[in-house]
Design a protein around this motif. Structure first.
Motif, mmCIF file in Angstrom:
data_model
loop_
_atom_site.group_PDB
_atom_site.id
_atom_site.type_symbol
_atom_site.label_atom_id
_atom_site.label_comp_id
_atom_site.label_asym_id
_atom_site.label_seq_id
_atom_site.Cartn_x
_atom_site.Cartn_y
_atom_site.Cartn_z
ATOM 1 N N ARG A 54 1.738 -16.584 19.104
ATOM 2 C CA ARG A 54 0.618 -15.721 19.484
ATOM 3 C C ARG A 54 0.770 -14.322 18.899
ATOM 4 N NH1 ARG A 54 1.362 -18.592 24.384
ATOM 5 N NH2 ARG A 54 2.696 -16.931 25.189
ATOM 6 N N PHE A 55 2.017 -13.830 18.873
ATOM 7 C CA PHE A 55 2.250 -12.482 18.358
ATOM 8 C C PHE A 55 2.092 -12.428 16.842
ATOM 9 C CE2 PHE A 55 5.170 -9.118 16.850
ATOM 10 C CZ PHE A 55 4.605 -8.026 17.499
ATOM 11 N N LEU A 56 2.390 -13.540 16.164
ATOM 12 C CA LEU A 56 2.393 -13.550 14.701
ATOM 13 C C LEU A 56 1.032 -13.168 14.128
ATOM 14 C CD1 LEU A 56 3.808 -14.156 12.011
ATOM 15 C CD2 LEU A 56 3.130 -16.545 12.295
ATOM 16 N N GLU A 57 -0.040 -13.745 14.660
ATOM 17 C CA GLU A 57 -1.370 -13.461 14.121
ATOM 18 C C GLU A 57 -1.699 -11.982 14.231
ATOM 19 O OE1 GLU A 57 -6.053 -14.754 14.758
ATOM 20 O OE2 GLU A 57 -4.456 -15.806 15.827
ATOM 21 N N ARG A 58 -1.424 -11.403 15.392
ATOM 22 C CA ARG A 58 -1.683 -9.966 15.568
ATOM 23 C C ARG A 58 -0.781 -9.137 14.655
ATOM 24 N NH1 ARG A 58 -4.431 -8.566 20.299
ATOM 25 N NH2 ARG A 58 -5.897 -10.235 20.775
ATOM 26 N N ALA A 59 0.462 -9.561 14.521
ATOM 27 C CA ALA A 59 1.411 -8.816 13.691
ATOM 28 C C ALA A 59 0.949 -8.785 12.235
ATOM 29 C CB ALA A 59 2.799 -9.441 13.799
ATOM 30 N N ARG A 60 0.478 -9.922 11.745
ATOM 31 C CA ARG A 60 -0.021 -9.953 10.359
ATOM 32 C C ARG A 60 -1.167 -8.960 10.172
ATOM 33 N NH1 ARG A 60 2.228 -14.049 7.486
ATOM 34 N NH2 ARG A 60 2.748 -16.019 8.538
ATOM 35 N N ARG A 61 -2.065 -8.918 11.141
ATOM 36 C CA ARG A 61 -3.201 -8.005 11.034
ATOM 37 C C ARG A 61 -2.752 -6.546 11.048
ATOM 38 N NH1 ARG A 61 -7.458 -10.948 15.217
ATOM 39 N NH2 ARG A 61 -7.738 -12.857 13.989
ATOM 40 N N ILE A 62 -1.772 -6.242 11.898
ATOM 41 C CA ILE A 62 -1.266 -4.868 11.970
ATOM 42 C C ILE A 62 -0.696 -4.444 10.628
ATOM 43 C CG2 ILE A 62 0.536 -3.416 12.982
ATOM 44 C CD1 ILE A 62 0.131 -5.069 15.581
ATOM 45 N N VAL A 63 0.162 -5.288 10.056
ATOM 46 C CA VAL A 63 0.794 -4.960 8.783
ATOM 47 C C VAL A 63 -0.252 -4.872 7.675
ATOM 48 C CG1 VAL A 63 2.402 -5.779 7.022
ATOM 49 C CG2 VAL A 63 3.028 -5.907 9.438
ATOM 50 N N ALA A 64 -1.175 -5.827 7.638
ATOM 51 C CA ALA A 64 -2.205 -5.826 6.596
ATOM 52 C C ALA A 64 -3.082 -4.586 6.697
ATOM 53 C CB ALA A 64 -3.053 -7.094 6.692
ATOM 54 N N ASP A 65 -3.450 -4.205 7.932
ATOM 55 C CA ASP A 65 -4.294 -3.023 8.105
ATOM 56 C C ASP A 65 -3.588 -1.752 7.639
ATOM 57 O OD1 ASP A 65 -6.329 -4.539 9.099
ATOM 58 O OD2 ASP A 65 -5.948 -4.066 11.210
ATOM 59 N N LEU A 66 -2.310 -1.630 7.969
ATOM 60 C CA LEU A 66 -1.568 -0.442 7.559
ATOM 61 C C LEU A 66 -1.415 -0.394 6.040
ATOM 62 C CD1 LEU A 66 -0.031 2.091 8.221
ATOM 63 C CD2 LEU A 66 2.018 0.706 8.639
ATOM 64 N N GLU A 67 -1.052 -1.537 5.443
ATOM 65 C CA GLU A 67 -0.897 -1.572 3.993
ATOM 66 C C GLU A 67 -2.225 -1.304 3.293
ATOM 67 O OE1 GLU A 67 0.760 -5.411 3.344
ATOM 68 O OE2 GLU A 67 2.837 -4.714 3.550
ATOM 69 N N GLU A 68 -3.302 -1.835 3.863
ATOM 70 C CA GLU A 68 -4.605 -1.609 3.249
ATOM 71 C C GLU A 68 -5.014 -0.150 3.362
ATOM 72 O OE1 GLU A 68 -9.160 -3.366 3.292
ATOM 73 O OE2 GLU A 68 -7.602 -4.304 4.505
ATOM 74 N N ALA A 69 -4.720 0.485 4.483
ATOM 75 C CA ALA A 69 -5.035 1.904 4.634
ATOM 76 C C ALA A 69 -4.299 2.735 3.594
ATOM 77 C CB ALA A 69 -4.678 2.373 6.048
ATOM 78 N N GLU A 70 -3.024 2.403 3.359
ATOM 79 C CA GLU A 70 -2.254 3.118 2.345
ATOM 80 C C GLU A 70 -2.825 2.880 0.950
ATOM 81 O OE1 GLU A 70 1.651 1.623 2.952
ATOM 82 O OE2 GLU A 70 2.130 3.046 4.559
ATOM 83 N N ARG A 71 -3.180 1.603 0.669
ATOM 84 C CA ARG A 71 -3.711 1.297 -0.657
ATOM 85 C C ARG A 71 -5.075 1.940 -0.888
ATOM 86 N NH1 ARG A 71 -2.791 -2.713 -4.420
ATOM 87 N NH2 ARG A 71 -0.637 -2.401 -3.756
ATOM 88 N N LEU A 72 -5.904 1.967 0.154
ATOM 89 C CA LEU A 72 -7.209 2.595 0.015
ATOM 90 C C LEU A 72 -7.067 4.064 -0.339
ATOM 91 C CD1 LEU A 72 -9.231 0.996 2.957
ATOM 92 C CD2 LEU A 72 -9.616 0.675 0.512
ATOM 93 N N ALA A 73 -6.092 4.727 0.301
ATOM 94 C CA ALA A 73 -5.858 6.130 -0.020
ATOM 95 C C ALA A 73 -5.419 6.285 -1.468
ATOM 96 C CB ALA A 73 -4.811 6.723 0.925
#
Length: 300
Positions: A64-83
Motif C-alpha cells: 500500500r505504501f509503495l504506490e504512494r511512495a512512487r508518486r512522492i518521488v516522481a512528483d519531487l523529481e518532476e518538480a526539479e526537472r520542470l525548474a
C-alpha cells in the motif's frame, strides 16, 4: 536520515528485488541501504518488507505504501526537472503512440506542426489500435480515448467524444425512420466493428444504468473505417466514436440515432507514466495540443 533518501531506498529495494542490487543502483553500500529502509520502517511504525536469506518481498502495508511512495518521488523529481527545463529547449527523440484512425486524422497533423516548431527534434509516431505498454515499449506519450484503468498513468485531458449509433439518412428513411429505442434494432441491418463492440451485443445506457441488447449483425469488421463506409453507403446502422463521424454527420451523410441512450462522452487524453519525468519535449507537444487542437466531438 533524509525522508527522500529512505523512500528512494525502499523503492529501489523493491524494484531490484534485494538490498545489494538496490545499493549498487543508488551508489551506496548494502548496509547503508538496509539502514535507510529500517529507518523508514521505524518512523512509520510498520514493517514494509519481509526479508529472508534468499528474497525480499512486500508486506501488505508495504504494498500500500509503495504506490504512494512512487508518486512522492516522481512528483519531487518532476518538480526539479520542470525548474531545470524552464531554461531548456525540447530536444532528442520523441516516441508517440495513438489509435490508428484518430492518429491519422488528428495526431499526425499535430506532429507535423510540432516538428515545424521544433526542427531539432526527431519523432516516431506509432499508430495502432492495440493496447501499448508505455514503460515496456519505451513510449514517451500515448493518446488514449476512454477512461483509464491504469492508475499509474498521468493523464492530460484534451477533449471528449460521444459514442454514437449512425446510419445514412436514406437508409433510415427507407426503413420508416430512425429507431426509437434499442429494442427496435432488430428491424435494421447492423454493422458491427469489433474494435468497439462485441459481435453479438451492443451496450446502451438509461441514465447511469448500462444494459445490453442482443444483435445479429449483417456485416462484421475489425475496421471502424470500413464499418462507417458501409453505413454511409446505406448498408445499415453502426456504432462509432464521435471523432470518426462528426464531419459526416455535419455534412448530412450520416445521421445519429438513439442519442438518448448514449453513455457519457469518452475523454480524449494524452497519458504518460507517472514514474517518468515530464520532459520538455513531452510538455511542448501536450501544450501545443492544448493550444492548437479542437478535440471536442460532442456537439454535432
Amino acid at each position: 536520515m533524509d525522508r527522500f533518501d529512505t523512500i528512494s531506498a525502499f523503492i529501489a529495494v523493491v524494484d531490484h528485488k534485494g538490498f545489494a542490487p538496490a545499493a549498487r543502483t543508488l551508489g551506496i553500500s548494502a548496509p547503508m541501504a538496509t539502514r535507510l529502509v529500517a529507518a523508514l520502517e521505524e518512523r512509520l511504525g510498520v514493517r514494509l518488507l519481509q526479508r529472508t536469506t534468499r528474497s525480499v518481498g512486500l508486506t501488505d502495508a508495504g504494498a500500500r505504501f509503495l504506490e504512494r511512495a512512487r508518486r512522492i518521488v516522481a512528483d519531487l523529481e518532476e518538480a526539479e526537472r520542470l525548474a531545470e527545463n524552464e531554461r531548456s529547449e525540447p530536444r532528442g527523440r520523441l516516441s508517440v503512440s495513438a489509435p490508428l484512425m484518430f492518429g491519422r486524422m488528428h495526431v499526425g497533423p499535430l506532429i507535423s506542426r510540432y516538428m515545424t516548431e521544433h526542427p531539432q527534434l526527431s519523432v516516431e509516431l506509432s499508430l495502432s489500435d492495440r493496447f501499448v505498454d508505455l514503460v515496456e515499449e519505451g513510449v514517451d506519450l500515448a493518446l488514449r480515448i476512454g477512461h483509464l484503468s491504469d492508475s499509474a498513468l498521468v493523464a492530460r485531458k484534451l477533449g471528449a467524444a460521444r459514442r454514437v449509433v449512425v446510419g445514412s439518412p436514406a437508409y433510415l428513411e427507407a426503413g420508416g425512420g430512425a429507431p426509437i429505442t434499442p429494442a427496435d434494432l432488430d428491424r435494421y441491418r447492423l454493422i458491427s466493428c469489433t474494435a468497439l463492440t462485441p459481435v453479438a451485443r451492443w451496450r446502451f445506457w438509461s441514465g447511469s444504468q448500462a444494459f445490453d441488447v442482443e444483435t445479429r449483425p449483417a456485416y462484421v469488421t475489425n475496421s471502424a473505417e470500413a464499418a462507417i463506409c458501409h453505413a454511409e453507403r446505406d448498408g445499415g446502422l453502426t456504432i462509432a466514436v464521435g471523432y470518426q463521424v462528426a464531419d459526416l454527420v455535419r455534412a448530412g451523410r450520416l445521421q445519429v440515432a438513439l442519442a438518448d441512450y448514449e453513455p457519457e462522452p469518452l475523454p480524449i487524453q494524452f497519458v504518460y507514466p507517472s514514474a517518468r519525468l515530464l520532459s520538455a519535449k513531452v510538455r511542448a507537444l501536450i501544450d501545443l495540443a492544448g493550444r492548437a487542437c479542437d478535440w471536442s466531438f460532442v456537439d454535432f
